[in-house]
Design an enzyme around this catalytic site. Sequence first.
Site, short mmCIF file in Angstrom:
data_model
loop_
_atom_site.label_atom_id
_atom_site.label_comp_id
_atom_site.label_asym_id
_atom_site.label_seq_id
_atom_site.Cartn_x
_atom_site.Cartn_y
_atom_site.Cartn_z
N ARG A 390 -0.21 -63.43 -78.62
CA ARG A 390 -0.92 -62.27 -79.17
C ARG A 390 -1.33 -62.58 -80.61
O ARG A 390 -0.50 -62.57 -81.51
CB ARG A 390 -0.03 -61.03 -79.13
CG ARG A 390 -0.69 -59.76 -79.68
CD ARG A 390 0.33 -58.64 -79.74
NE ARG A 390 -0.24 -57.39 -80.21
CZ ARG A 390 0.48 -56.31 -80.48
NH1 ARG A 390 1.80 -56.33 -80.33
NH2 ARG A 390 -0.09 -55.20 -80.91
N ASP A 667 8.71 -52.73 -85.13
CA ASP A 667 7.70 -53.66 -85.62
C ASP A 667 6.73 -52.89 -86.51
O ASP A 667 7.00 -51.76 -86.91
CB ASP A 667 6.99 -54.36 -84.47
CG ASP A 667 6.29 -53.39 -83.53
OD1 ASP A 667 6.18 -52.19 -83.86
OD2 ASP A 667 5.84 -53.83 -82.46
#
Length: 752
Positions: A390, A667
């Site tokens: 990603r 995150d």
Amino acid sequence: MAGKKKKRGSKTPAKKKSPSKPAKATSKTAGKPSRNKRIAKSPKSKAKPARALAVPGGRPAAKRRPVGRAAPLPRRGKPAAAKRIAGKKVAAKRGQAPARAAISKPVPRKVPPRSIAARRAAPTGSPRNPAVARAKPAIAHSASATPPARPLAPTTTPTAQARPPAPRPTPPRPTPPRATARPAAAPTSPGPPKPLATPGALPGILPGAPSARPPLAKPAVAKPAPPAGPKTGVRIHGKMGPGYEQILSTQAVDFIVGLERKFRADYKRLLAMREDRQRRLDAGEKPDFLPETVNIRNGDWTVAPLPRDLHDRRVEIAGPPDRRTVVTALNSGAACYVADFEDATSPTWANLVEGQINLRDAVAGTIGYKDPGSGKEQRLNARTAVLIARPRGWHLPERHMIVDGEPISGTLFDFGLYFYHNARPLIRNGSGPYLYLPKLESHGEARLWNEIFLHAQRAFGLPRGTIKVTILIETILAAFEMDEILYELRDHAAGLTIERWDYLFSFIKKFRNDRGKVLPDRAKLAMSAPFLRSYSQLLVKTCHRREVHALGAMSAQVPSRDDGQDATDRVRQEKEREASEGYDGTWVAHPGLVPTAKAAFDKVMPHPNQVARKRLDVHVTAPDLLQVPPGPKTEAALRLNVAVGIGYVEAWLRGLGSVPLFNRIEDAAAAEISRAQVWQWMRHGARLDDGRQVNAALCRQLIQGEVARQRAALKPARPDRFDDAAELFQRLVEAPDCADFLTPAAYAMLAD
């Protein structure tokens, strides 16, 4: 006699063939001694085959399967290409070339033989795919005949070309001297991209998979240009550590610099379009399904068939690409591992380059990790998760590499290095270069990604559709363009994914001036909330209609002794709900949650996926996606937002992108929703359930108290950056406007 063999090295002349089959000879070959001592003389020759076929790009047998390698499948039939016998090439029995003194290469046939890679990719018992068997090297497909989308970005539609004539037999030619016939020594550093031996037969693509699209034309693709000479205008400011020169080789840097120069104007134009759209939303415009793309939404089209190793994705684990996490995640038992360079990685130079080193080693099967404290060493299991990378979103630059006076895009830096070093090894392993695309806001951005993929595949001589991507629908604007995004990426798309925290953050940011869009406590905003449920079910319906996967939201809980059973029960209920709604898989952040999530999907989903469930009962309108649920606004929620925001930013500034906070692995998305909701409540003067108004004085008081509390919990003598984190958090929540992202502002505060 045909049954007898001539001894190796014998000088006795060969016996004459029967009159019915006279031997052919040419002036170029007559009278010359043969270098090949064991050429078969007739189809009935019983020469013993060599122990192994010499396959270009083949791999030796290994005990450990590298990342992405599919299980080997049994071969069917005998290859019609030339075999190797005792180290020498001879023609195959069927359609063999005339006997001559030396054979430099097999005689071409009208239909090329099926490649070894294609035989491995085909499932056992499936029929041969004629399209794959007839594929030619470096061939791409043209655009579909489905009505085109709105031209938000320039597109290039290749022109169709008629099928080339059958190859002609190669006339015999003199054998070159032995010294020139030997291949050159392999370079020590990676060379420029070279086409695969059989680029038309892509491993992992299921032959004969159903699709509503008509067959695509096959235009010829030009050979990739050699890399440029001296990299003028390119500077790297990052410190070079051990092994960095291999990742940042001359050829790899040339590749990513070429991407930046080719697509810089395009992605800057799209970022400017984001700003223009935000100004219209600030003026009161409401998003809706695009009227100019109604033909795409109503059209009967599907995406290209999925690779074999992406058919079952019931549990995916996401985490940063540090060495320990890579090994743990690949061995976790999940179907896929998402190596996240975006939300789960603090973009220090060391994190980015060493992350690329770790993924390269994982693909090669050589990665390992030794715990410095216990000395325990971890290696890859025989069976590992499928690797998906990603890259960062378009909003983040990479300041350590300057191209023509400007930082290179972090997106192209991450994608380019990963693709350059791993595309071919992944294909040889039976997998492919798979990606997640974050933060898309329109199908114009999807179209740009498609152009980037086509460019990269042409540069490497790979077929169109080699790259497969899953798109995160984590912005409110992208929720209105799911069909269009899949259409633009229809040759490369592998599915869509929901992401709750980023979606709520986008909702707050896009409607920042709208008092009617103030959200309640985010802990109360479960996926059962009406506007989130509409978004979730629309995604499943869209994906299954287009024959791709729908992936559920992240579960970030950390099983612990204090809250272990409760956390596990919450995850189990959430995953059972997703499976019952038709999702094909889901995300977790901790290896301990993989068995729980897998059991929930196994209970509902006995097959690899639920794409057959079309969810025709789902009907979602634009107001359904914009309806804000009622709910409380409490001091506890305000304190939690402050604690998570400051705690995560402090760790991020120290180089950590995935942080355990309050029994969750958080995150950047958690920090974004936390600071955005505090800003929204303060901006619109929201009142807590006890009557107090959320203002700057109250927030400063909570920030100071949270810094003191978290600092007191630290180990002695551990350095911290709470003062910097508190200053940045306070500046963002008190700003007159809601910043698009906190990470660009925090990026300037990183030490390296």
